[in-house]
Scaffold this active site. Sequence first.
Site, PDB file in Angstrom:
ATOM      1  N   GLY A  34       0.821  -1.215   0.000  1.00 22.99           N
ATOM      2  CA  GLY A  34       0.000   0.000   0.000  1.00 22.99           C
ATOM      3  C   GLY A  34       0.848   1.255   0.000  1.00 22.99           C
ATOM      4  N   TYR A  63      -9.701 -16.296   5.288  1.00 22.98           N
ATOM      5  CA  TYR A  63      -8.925 -15.398   4.426  1.00 22.98           C
ATOM      6  C   TYR A  63      -9.221 -15.692   2.960  1.00 22.98           C
ATOM      7  CZ  TYR A  63      -4.990 -13.046   2.221  1.00 22.98           C
ATOM      8  OH  TYR A  63      -4.222 -12.231   1.416  1.00 22.98           O
TER       9      TYR A  63
END
Length: 248
Positions: free
Chosen positions: A24, A172
């Site tokens: 990110g 997940y």
Amino acid sequence: MEINTKRAEIMQVCLVTGGNSGVGLMTAIGLARLGNHVFIACRSANKAAKAIDYIRQTTGNENVEFLPLDLASLDSVRKCVKLFNSYNLPLNILVNNAGIFNNRGTTKEGFELIWGTNYLGHFLLTYLLLENLQKAAPSRIIMLASDLALSPSGIDWNLLVKRTPLNFLKLYAVSKLCLLLLTRELSQRLNNSQVTVNAIHPGFVQSNITIWHRLSKYLGLGISSEAGAYSTLFCATSLDYQILVENF
């Protein structure tokens, strides 16, 4: 990292979830380096401040700002969008990058924590920002996927409203599968618009999402966070990705 794109000369307004670290952060740096106005949305104000200082020093771009966002709280998602709207800016690029892997518990609203954070929080964020993206078209939505999304044979809906089970890996995988399903659904709904929705899998990145990812660089495994951000940046800026492309 060099990204060659005809869009680089035009300032875009970008929002990157989890833009304070790992892939990110490298994504935010890449977008800022192109002269864009970048918002990083994450939980920690302290980590965001350090990341913003680093981005500004690295790129020379002062248009980098922080939006408080806890994806495990739908109320926090709504407040984040309200704060973004107060800037009265368009939104050209939304990167749904943030995610958790082996955390356990439930969200503020009682949903399973991994699924609630990785998928449900991003679902609401995208839904609430969709009008902004449509008004700013041509615009792009990018989902960070995983090859684990291909492993579930179905979705046990009962697990999504309980505390994380021992087999957290299943949750997940389901969270990433749901992001792919959201990508497909949005791409169909927005088919006649200039809002494109794509999903990418960056590969095994030497990030901080688990202890194994953190150790991987010392073992010579995986790719750097900078290399992991390349596919996201290419998808966010290249003219080649103005149609739906799913890489996973």
